[in-house]
Design a protein around this motif. Structure first.
Motif, PDB file in Angstrom:
ATOM      1  N   PHE A  41       0.847  -1.192   0.000  1.00  0.00           N
ATOM      2  CA  PHE A  41       0.000   0.000   0.000  1.00  0.00           C
ATOM      3  C   PHE A  41       0.879   1.236   0.000  1.00  0.00           C
ATOM      4  N   GLU A  42       0.294   2.339  -0.466  1.00  0.00           N
ATOM      5  CA  GLU A  42       1.036   3.586  -0.547  1.00  0.00           C
ATOM      6  C   GLU A  42       0.716   4.482   0.642  1.00  0.00           C
ATOM      7  N   TYR A  43       1.769   5.139   1.130  1.00  0.00           N
ATOM      8  CA  TYR A  43       1.605   6.123   2.200  1.00  0.00           C
ATOM      9  C   TYR A  43       2.667   7.192   2.001  1.00  0.00           C
ATOM     10  N   LYS A  44       2.235   8.431   1.868  1.00  0.00           N
ATOM     11  CA  LYS A  44       3.132   9.582   1.699  1.00  0.00           C
ATOM     12  C   LYS A  44       4.141   9.366   0.570  1.00  0.00           C
ATOM     13  N   GLY A  45       3.665   8.824  -0.550  1.00  0.00           N
ATOM     14  CA  GLY A  45       4.499   8.709  -1.743  1.00  0.00           C
ATOM     15  C   GLY A  45       5.403   7.490  -1.822  1.00  0.00           C
ATOM     16  N   TYR A  46       5.365   6.627  -0.834  1.00  0.00           N
ATOM     17  CA  TYR A  46       6.169   5.401  -0.846  1.00  0.00           C
ATOM     18  C   TYR A  46       5.241   4.199  -0.746  1.00  0.00           C
ATOM     19  N   THR A  47       5.657   3.062  -1.291  1.00  0.00           N
ATOM     20  CA  THR A  47       4.862   1.840  -1.230  1.00  0.00           C
ATOM     21  C   THR A  47       5.503   0.877  -0.242  1.00  0.00           C
ATOM     22  N   TYR A  48       4.714   0.444   0.730  1.00  0.00           N
ATOM     23  CA  TYR A  48       5.215  -0.376   1.830  1.00  0.00           C
ATOM     24  C   TYR A  48       4.603  -1.776   1.824  1.00  0.00           C
ATOM     25  N   VAL A  51       2.394  -2.537   7.593  1.00  0.00           N
ATOM     26  CA  VAL A  51       2.145  -1.352   8.424  1.00  0.00           C
ATOM     27  C   VAL A  51       3.419  -1.004   9.192  1.00  0.00           C
ATOM     28  N   GLU A  52       4.123  -2.026   9.696  1.00  0.00           N
ATOM     29  CA  GLU A  52       5.357  -1.780  10.465  1.00  0.00           C
ATOM     30  C   GLU A  52       6.394  -1.043   9.625  1.00  0.00           C
ATOM     31  N   HIS A  53       6.572  -1.446   8.375  1.00  0.00           N
ATOM     32  CA  HIS A  53       7.527  -0.776   7.481  1.00  0.00           C
ATOM     33  C   HIS A  53       7.165   0.707   7.326  1.00  0.00           C
ATOM     34  N   ALA A  54       5.885   0.975   7.069  1.00  0.00           N
ATOM     35  CA  ALA A  54       5.439   2.354   6.872  1.00  0.00           C
ATOM     36  C   ALA A  54       5.603   3.172   8.150  1.00  0.00           C
ATOM     37  N   PHE A  55       5.271   2.558   9.287  1.00  0.00           N
ATOM     38  CA  PHE A  55       5.354   3.259  10.560  1.00  0.00           C
ATOM     39  C   PHE A  55       6.795   3.636  10.896  1.00  0.00           C
ATOM     40  N   GLN A  56       7.709   2.690  10.781  1.00  0.00           N
ATOM     41  CA  GLN A  56       9.110   2.970  11.099  1.00  0.00           C
ATOM     42  C   GLN A  56       9.668   4.046  10.163  1.00  0.00           C
ATOM     43  N   SER A  57       9.187   4.068   8.934  1.00  0.00           N
ATOM     44  CA  SER A  57       9.630   5.049   7.946  1.00  0.00           C
ATOM     45  C   SER A  57       9.321   6.481   8.368  1.00  0.00           C
ATOM     46  N   GLN A  58       8.258   6.645   9.143  1.00  0.00           N
ATOM     47  CA  GLN A  58       7.809   7.996   9.524  1.00  0.00           C
ATOM     48  C   GLN A  58       8.605   8.604  10.671  1.00  0.00           C
ATOM     49  N   LYS A  59       9.476   7.833  11.307  1.00  0.00           N
ATOM     50  CA  LYS A  59      10.207   8.317  12.490  1.00  0.00           C
ATOM     51  C   LYS A  59      11.277   9.352  12.187  1.00  0.00           C
ATOM     52  N   ILE A  60      11.844   9.276  10.997  1.00  0.00           N
ATOM     53  CA  ILE A  60      13.002  10.138  10.698  1.00  0.00           C
ATOM     54  C   ILE A  60      12.573  11.588  10.451  1.00  0.00           C
ATOM     55  N   ASP A  61      13.377  12.506  10.905  1.00  0.00           N
ATOM     56  CA  ASP A  61      13.159  13.929  10.666  1.00  0.00           C
ATOM     57  C   ASP A  61      13.338  14.182   9.170  1.00  0.00           C
ATOM     58  N   GLU A  62      12.333  14.770   8.536  1.00  0.00           N
ATOM     59  CA  GLU A  62      12.362  15.002   7.079  1.00  0.00           C
ATOM     60  C   GLU A  62      13.517  15.882   6.626  1.00  0.00           C
ATOM     61  N   LYS A 117      -5.294   2.906   8.027  1.00  0.00           N
ATOM     62  CA  LYS A 117      -6.381   3.217   7.085  1.00  0.00           C
ATOM     63  C   LYS A 117      -5.916   2.936   5.653  1.00  0.00           C
ATOM     64  N   ALA A 118      -4.713   3.393   5.314  1.00  0.00           N
ATOM     65  CA  ALA A 118      -4.158   3.181   3.967  1.00  0.00           C
ATOM     66  C   ALA A 118      -4.004   1.686   3.674  1.00  0.00           C
TER      67      ALA A 118
END
Length: 173
Positions: A41-48, A51-62, A117-118
Motif C-alpha cells: 500500500f502507498e503512504y506519503k508517496g512510498y509503497t510499503y 504497516v510496520e515498514h510504513a510506521f518505522q519510515s515515519q520516524k526520521i526527521d524530514e 487506514k491506507a
C-alpha cells in the motif's frame, strides 16, 4: 462434581468470548498485527509491504540528509517487519546518526491510524476479516508488546487495538 465444574469454568474464561488478543506470533489473529504482509500500500508517496515498514519510515526527521534513503530502505519487502522495527529503533538511529522527528511522541498515534487506514483501503479481504471480529475487543497483547501500543496483565493503553476497533467501526457504519 462441583470441583470438576469449577475447573471447566476456569478453563473457559468468559472474557475470551468478547476479547481477541493478538500479536505477530499469535496463531489465529496474527493478521491483525503491524507485521502482517498483505497487498502493498502507498503512504506519503512510498509503497510499503507492511504497516510496520510504513510506521518505522515515519520516524526520521524530514530535514535529515538521509531521509529519502531511509524511507526507501523502509519500502524493502525483503527486510522482515521485525528487522525494520529494529532499524527504526533508538539504537540504530544513534548508530546511523539519524534524527527522530521532533513531534514523534505527539503524532505517532495519528500516524499509526493513518497508515492502518491506507493498509485496509488496499486490502479489502483484511477489511472483511476485521468486520468478522464483530464487536469483540481487540487487544494487542503478547510477547514483547509494550503498554503504549498494547496490553499486559497489569493493563496498558492498547493504542493499536483501539485504532483497529475505530477502523472496524468506520466500515460498520
Amino acid at each position: 462434581s462441583v470441583e470438576k465444574t469449577k475447573t471447566i469454568q476456569k478453563l473457559a474464561k468468559p472474557e475470551d468470548e468478547f476479547v481477541i488478543k493478538y500479536y505477530s506470533g499469535s496463531k489465529e489473529w496474527k493478521w491483525l498485527s503491524t507485521f502482517n504482509v498483505a497487498n502493498p500500500f502507498e503512504y506519503k508517496g512510498y509503497t510499503y509491504p507492511t504497516v510496520e515498514h510504513a510506521f518505522q519510515s515515519q520516524k526520521i526527521d524530514e530535514s535529515h540528509p538521509q531521509a529519502d534513503k531511509y524511507h526507501t530502505m523502509c519500502t524493502d519487502k525483503d527486510i522482515t517487519p521485525g528487522k525494520i522495527k529494529k532499524l527504526g529503533g533508538r539504537e540504530n538511529f544513534e548508530k546511523e546518526g539519524y534524527t527522530v522527528r521532533k513531534d514523534w511522541n505527539e503524532t505517532r498515534v495519528k500516524i499509526m491510524k493513518d497508515i492502518n487506514k491506507a493498509y485496509y483501503e488496499e486490502n479489502p479481504e483484511m477489511v472483511q476479516k476485521l468486520l468478522d471480529t464483530e464487536d469483540k475487543s481487540l487487544e494487542h497483547s503478547g510477547f514483547r508488546i509494550d503498554t503504549f501500543w498494547g496490553m499486559k496483565k497489569t493493563g496498558g493503553n492498547n493504542h493499536h487495538g483501539k485504532i483497529l476497533m475505530d477502523i472496524r467501526k468506520s466500515y460498520q457504519d
